[in-house]
Design an enzyme around this catalytic site. Sequence first.
Site, PDB file in Angstrom:
ATOM      1  N   TYR A  25       0.841  -1.206   0.000  1.00  0.00           N
ATOM      2  CA  TYR A  25       0.000   0.000   0.000  1.00  0.00           C
ATOM      3  C   TYR A  25       0.876   1.256   0.000  1.00  0.00           C
ATOM      4  CZ  TYR A  25      -2.994   3.739   1.632  1.00  0.00           C
ATOM      5  OH  TYR A  25      -3.637   4.947   1.749  1.00  0.00           O
ATOM      6  N   THR A 156      -6.981  18.288  -1.846  1.00  0.00           N
ATOM      7  CA  THR A 156      -6.535  17.319  -2.851  1.00  0.00           C
ATOM      8  C   THR A 156      -7.592  17.216  -3.947  1.00  0.00           C
ATOM      9  OG1 THR A 156      -5.266  16.152  -1.190  1.00  0.00           O
ATOM     10  CG2 THR A 156      -5.803  14.918  -3.185  1.00  0.00           C
ATOM     11  N   ARG A 165      -6.363  -0.823  -7.059  1.00  0.00           N
ATOM     12  CA  ARG A 165      -5.107  -1.421  -6.588  1.00  0.00           C
ATOM     13  C   ARG A 165      -5.327  -2.915  -6.425  1.00  0.00           C
ATOM     14  NH1 ARG A 165      -4.548   3.304  -2.470  1.00  0.00           N
ATOM     15  NH2 ARG A 165      -3.649   4.867  -3.839  1.00  0.00           N
ATOM     16  N   HIS A 279       0.109  12.444  -7.508  1.00  0.00           N
ATOM     17  CA  HIS A 279      -0.214  11.672  -6.305  1.00  0.00           C
ATOM     18  C   HIS A 279       0.775  10.517  -6.115  1.00  0.00           C
ATOM     19  CE1 HIS A 279      -3.840  11.502  -3.493  1.00  0.00           C
ATOM     20  NE2 HIS A 279      -3.167  10.433  -3.098  1.00  0.00           N
ATOM     21  N   ASP A 310       5.502  17.413  -6.466  1.00  0.00           N
ATOM     22  CA  ASP A 310       5.886  16.148  -5.830  1.00  0.00           C
ATOM     23  C   ASP A 310       5.714  14.998  -6.797  1.00  0.00           C
ATOM     24  OD1 ASP A 310       3.302  14.902  -5.748  1.00  0.00           O
ATOM     25  OD2 ASP A 310       2.967  15.416  -3.655  1.00  0.00           O
ATOM     26  N   GLY A 312       7.805  10.977  -6.871  1.00  0.00           N
ATOM     27  CA  GLY A 312       8.996  10.289  -7.339  1.00  0.00           C
ATOM     28  C   GLY A 312      10.318  10.725  -6.724  1.00  0.00           C
ATOM     29  N   GLY A 333       6.689  12.165  -0.096  1.00  0.00           N
ATOM     30  CA  GLY A 333       5.716  11.244   0.485  1.00  0.00           C
ATOM     31  C   GLY A 333       6.363   9.953   0.939  1.00  0.00           C
ATOM     32  N   ARG A 334       6.643   9.076  -0.012  1.00  0.00           N
ATOM     33  CA  ARG A 334       7.150   7.748   0.376  1.00  0.00           C
ATOM     34  C   ARG A 334       8.515   7.816   1.065  1.00  0.00           C
ATOM     35  NH1 ARG A 334       4.912   7.079  -4.538  1.00  0.00           N
ATOM     36  NH2 ARG A 334       3.326   5.484  -4.934  1.00  0.00           N
TER      37      ARG A 334
END
Length: 382
Positions: A25, A156, A165, A279, A310, A312, A333-334
């Site tokens: 996720y 958003t 997904r 996103h 944002d 990547g 983010g990640r």
Amino acid sequence: MVTLLNVEDARRLARRRLPRGLFEYLDRGTEDEVSIAGNRAGLDAIRLAPFALEDVSQRAQDTVLFGTPQPCPLVIAPTAVAGLMSYDGEVAMARAAKAHDIPFCVSTQSMTSIETIARDSGARLWFQLYVWKNRARTFALLDRAAGAGADTLVLTVDTAVSPKREYNQRNGFGIPLKPSVRAGIDVLCHPRWFADVFLRTLRTTGMPTYAHYPDEFRTALGRAVVGDEISLATDVSWKDVAALRAHWKGRLILKGILRASDATRAIAHGVDGIVVSNHGARNLDCAPHPAHVLPAIVAAAGGRLTVLADSGVRRGSDIAKYLALGADGVLVGRAPLYGLAAAGTPGASRVIELLRAELDTTMALLGVTRLDQLPRTLQMEA
Ligand SMILES: Cc1cc2nc3c(=O)[nH]c(=O)nc-3n(C[C@H](O)[C@H](O)[C@H](O)COP(=O)(O)O)c2cc1C
């Protein structure tokens, strides 16, 4: 923490720590994951050309975003269920943001309320909004966010419906969490996460819930149905932007803009900033990469609003690339989530430190000493 030498190290550790469903996720995209590969390829294709023989002994990456000085151009992006990545994950992430003096954007779908995050972290908070069907309840939520000290609202605009997904349908992870044999085995195969995060959360605050949902709808994540009134509205339009602009006294940002014409419309609606974003390749799988559309959007904005970007970012050079394309700041983010999952606040903080150090190295090698010099390094296609 020195053992983490780059974002990929943190990602590997996160993969080991988290149940597979939760890791996927966090990590993956949607449908055929074309866009996730495109995000990487889009950034990799950009070249920055160095100026030779420049004195780079005094470098600085401080900037001013929305009138507030900050030591680097980063903002922690809003991420749902960050609270499950480590124990008390949203507070832990906010503490890392605080340590670097950068804003932390709290998600509508966080496990911890913005009031608690504000109290326990002291971080500068933004609040991200998904509009619920019931607008009165949505505005009541905004009043809570303002009351907790959020100075910036991030609407958003790229998530009209839940994306597809399939891997999460297969591995049993979903929000709300649904008990299943597969998910149970997955969790038991990650006993450290089960004990340190899940059981500890159960002991202290109970079954994780979406903390911002009104009490009468506050479903434990284990319950299947979220009340209709607070399900995500699919009719969100520019009228909502106008209503939010009239209601919200602080800065207003639209996140998920990928067209110059929408940037111009945002300006006409009195919006203070936009995030050029797909996103993190988590929604529309055929969306363009932000780097491809950013220059046209920056040109259309013409300095009339703040342009953030944002999707990547895994290296400091990726930040340099977005800034070279004209962004005023960059959300991540990640990358910090991997750090959070790997080692809580120190892990997230270490990732931010690594990105800042890599940005510094990139600037030095490019022969620039300030962020506003980066656009000059952009290597245009012949
Ligand atoms: C696990 C996860 C949850 C997310 N949840 C939200 C959210 O609740 N609201 C939102 O606007 N964006 C959400 N995003 C998107 C991020 O805010 C951001 O746009 C994206 O992660 C940037 O790409 P990157 O992960 O490659 O840095 C989420 C991203 C991740 C990875």
